[in-house]
Design a protein around this motif. Structure first.
Motif, PDB file in Angstrom:
ATOM      1  N   SER A  97       0.839  -1.195   0.000  1.00  0.00           N
ATOM      2  CA  SER A  97       0.000   0.000   0.000  1.00  0.00           C
ATOM      3  C   SER A  97       0.874   1.245   0.000  1.00  0.00           C
ATOM      4  CB  SER A  97      -0.909  -0.011   1.223  1.00  0.00           C
ATOM      5  OG  SER A  97      -0.146   0.199   2.379  1.00  0.00           O
ATOM      6  N   ASN A 231      -1.073   9.600  -0.457  1.00  0.00           N
ATOM      7  CA  ASN A 231      -2.097   8.633  -0.870  1.00  0.00           C
ATOM      8  C   ASN A 231      -3.016   9.196  -1.939  1.00  0.00           C
ATOM      9  OD1 ASN A 231      -1.615   6.234   0.477  1.00  0.00           O
ATOM     10  ND2 ASN A 231      -2.509   7.010   2.377  1.00  0.00           N
ATOM     11  N   ARG A 232      -3.224  10.504  -1.892  1.00  0.00           N
ATOM     12  CA  ARG A 232      -4.155  11.156  -2.794  1.00  0.00           C
ATOM     13  C   ARG A 232      -3.547  11.314  -4.198  1.00  0.00           C
ATOM     14  NH1 ARG A 232      -4.805  16.061  -4.222  1.00  0.00           N
ATOM     15  NH2 ARG A 232      -2.950  16.685  -3.074  1.00  0.00           N
ATOM     16  N   ASP A 234      -1.551  10.826  -7.795  1.00  0.00           N
ATOM     17  CA  ASP A 234      -1.283   9.794  -8.783  1.00  0.00           C
ATOM     18  C   ASP A 234       0.214   9.541  -8.831  1.00  0.00           C
ATOM     19  OD1 ASP A 234      -3.871   9.486  -9.488  1.00  0.00           O
ATOM     20  OD2 ASP A 234      -3.757  10.555 -11.386  1.00  0.00           O
ATOM     21  N   VAL A 235       0.588   8.311  -9.110  1.00  0.00           N
ATOM     22  CA  VAL A 235       2.002   7.978  -9.234  1.00  0.00           C
ATOM     23  C   VAL A 235       2.504   8.441 -10.599  1.00  0.00           C
ATOM     24  CG1 VAL A 235       3.685   6.138  -9.177  1.00  0.00           C
ATOM     25  CG2 VAL A 235       1.620   5.977  -7.810  1.00  0.00           C
TER      26      VAL A 235
ATOM     27  N   LEU B  54      -2.279   2.895 -10.270  1.00  0.00           N
ATOM     28  CA  LEU B  54      -1.265   3.932 -10.067  1.00  0.00           C
ATOM     29  C   LEU B  54      -1.874   5.314 -10.252  1.00  0.00           C
ATOM     30  CD1 LEU B  54       1.769   2.387 -12.000  1.00  0.00           C
ATOM     31  CD2 LEU B  54       1.460   2.521  -9.544  1.00  0.00           C
ATOM     32  N   ARG B  56      -5.705   7.434 -10.597  1.00  0.00           N
ATOM     33  CA  ARG B  56      -7.110   7.323 -10.265  1.00  0.00           C
ATOM     34  C   ARG B  56      -7.972   7.719 -11.449  1.00  0.00           C
ATOM     35  NH1 ARG B  56      -8.179   9.116  -4.104  1.00  0.00           N
ATOM     36  NH2 ARG B  56      -6.307   7.961  -3.587  1.00  0.00           N
TER      37      ARG B  56
END
Lengths: 236, 304
Positions: A97, A231-232, A234-235, B54, B56
């Motif tokens: 996670s 967490n919010r 985007d990677v 990865l 949303r």
């Protein structure tokens, strides 16, 4: 979480990070050795009531700046390992996670810095013995002065971890961290609520532990705020 | 429960006001090699990022193994191997250490590292730091990492990017063998149709964020209609002569074309030409290549 930490420790191999962990306390002890070596008679005169307290006080003065700059460089180096080939996307496509990833990075800095402070305490004892200050070592005071500034610096670990992870360009977190460390050096007369003052352990009540408690509380709070933001996102 | 391994429903991603991925309904069945095709910047990588959780989605949903990626991301990712865009690696670590760092998080066994190294033929270089690897070797290491957790689904984004021809063939053979040998489902993206043509069983074509074709590769090939091209000595006269005998052909660039002609039809036209003393130099079949169909579907400007 244990597996995450083992993986994190594996990734810092051959990265000079462990060398840095040694260099910090060695540098402080080395400088104090020179300090006491050159002005031995004068300093032993100033601290003649309690030589050990004098030495520990001098050490902790230097260690605060080292801790603040050290944690800035550490968090940045740890994040750079992932930034370099943009390994975030590969790391986060594994069954782990984002909370674990962020916590792993923050915890790694906390643990490494703890080792540094431990080495600092040991180094101080060795230096004191070499200076023939006797064996009547005030251990409680030693532990306070080696670990309290570190604990009061937790808010900075939280903020720097977040900055280093979320920004690819490390110039910004490094600059913020180093400027903060310098500000901290001149913060004796700041009001008590200013976090940069906390590592100095100075407050109106003369209770170093208050600075530590403030550091712990705000550190944990900032860690959660950073985590929420991570967490919010985007990677990339 | 649907029988799709991957199923997206009206998947949409906006960056600012532009829709990079627009209402994409992707469907991949078990055991397929799904070719995800589109020109650069069509939204392939963004879609794949959303499949892996990865990025949303702005709208829509992703289901993998029948589970929602938003709710059960970790349990899904345990069974998914992925390689997104260029390979990521830790340059200061050896190939073995790179795999070990991932293995710890996947919970795979240690012997599995040697297995995947053998599959991508990196066993000899396992103890070398990865920063000294060639791009092809790094790419193979990426595939090894993807295979590490014995995945049921492999998601490979442009896995042959930057490889030399022998490397491409090697990876292609590797990918083709997966569904047969291990029952793995594969989604592979590329901007090269020829690449997909040689591997995929299903194709999805995406352009400007929209899915414009999704079916088996055979259906795509069927779209490539053929023409018969006739080269004769006096094409214009021959065309008129054929018309008077009741055969319709197209006259173009001094050549005759027969569209959708049956074999008998072609034979009759040739016979008629011979009987009327025209010299026939060539009778050729012209088939529109898949490349051309692809360009037609995606629009020329997208292909540049």
């Amino acid at each position: 979480m244990a597996r995450v930490m083992v993986s994190e420790f594996l990734k810092i191999r051959r990265k000079m990070i462990l060398f840095l962990i040694l260099l910090g306390p060695m540098g402080v002890i080395g400088l104090e050795a020179v300090n006491f070596g050159v002005r031995y008679d004068w300093l032993t005169g100033v601290y003649k009531d309690d030589l050990w307290r004098g030495l520990i006080g001098e050490v902790s003065m230097l260690s605060i700046l080292t801790i603040l700059i050290g944690l800035t460089i550490l968090t940045s180096m740890i994040a750079t390992i992932e930034h370099q080939t943009n390994a975030w996307k590969q790391l986060l496509a594994l069954p782990i996670s984002k909370t674990q990833v962020f916590t792993g990075k923050a915890l790694l800095t906390v643990l490494l810095l703890f080792v540094s402070c431990l080495l600092l305490a040991i180094g101080t004892i060795v230096l004191g013995l070499l200076l023939k200050f006797g064996t009547d070592i005030p251990f409680l005071y030693l532990i306070e002065m080696c670990f309290f500034p570190y604990l009061a610096s937790l808010p900075f670990i939280a903020v720097q971890t977040w900055l280093a992870i979320t920004m690819k360009n490390q110039a910004v977190p490094l600059m913020i961290g180093i400027v903060g460390a310098i500000v901290s050096m001149y913060s004796m007369n700041f009001p008590d609520w200013v976090p940069w003052k906390w590592p100095l352990l100075l407050n109106d009540w003369d209770m170093p532990v208050y600075s530590v408690l403030a550091g712990l509380a705000i550190g944990i709070l900032l860690y959660f705020i950073g985590l929420l933001d991570f967490n919010r996102r985007d990677v990339k | 429960m649907s029988n799709f391994i991957i199923e997206t429903n009206k998947l949409t991603k906006k960056f600012g006001s532009s829709k990079v991925v627009n209402n994409v309904n992707l469907q991949v069945k078990k055991g397929e090699i799904y070719g995800f095709l589109g020109p650069n910047g069509a939204g392939k990588t963004t879609s794949i990022r959303m499949l892996l959780g990865l990025a949303r989605p702005t709208n829509g949903s992703v289901q993998i193994f029948g589970k929602d990626i938003k709710k059960e991301r970790l349990s899904i990712l345990k069974k998914v191997g992925s390689l997104v865009e260029y390979p990521s690696y830790y340059g200061h670590l050896t190939a073995y250490e790179n795999l070990e760092a991932a293995r710890l998080l996947l919970g795979a066994t240690k012997p599995r590292i040697d297995e995947v190294l053998a599959i991508v033929r990196l066993t000899k270089d396992a103890k070398r730091p990865v920063k000294g690897f060639s791009l092809g070797m790094k790419q193979r290491l990426g595939i090894a990492t993807a295979l590490l957790g014995n995945p049921e689904l492999l998601i490979l984004d442009e896995p042959t990017n930057g490889l030399d021809p022998s490397g491409i063939i090697e990876i292609r053979e590797l990918i083709k063998s997966m569904p047969k040998e291990h029952g793995i489902t594969i989604l592979i993206s590329s901007h090269l149709l020829s690449e997909i043509d040689q591997m995929a069983t299903q194709v999805g074509i995406i352009t400007k964020g929209q899915m414009i074709f999704q079916d088996s590769i055979l259906k795509l090939r069927a779209q490539s209609t053929s023409k018969i091209k006739l080269t004769v000595n006096d094409a214009e006269a021959a065309w008129k002569s054929l018309l008077t005998h009741g055969y319709r052909t197209d006259f173009n660039q001094n050549k005759l074309f027969i569209e959708n002609g049956s074999d008998d039809n072609v034979a009759e036209i040739v016979k008629s030409l011979v009987q009327n003393n025209y010299s026939i130099y060539r009778v050729e079949e012209e088939r529109k290549s898949l490349e051309e169909i692809f360009l037609e579907l995606t629009g020329l400007e997208g292909g540049l």
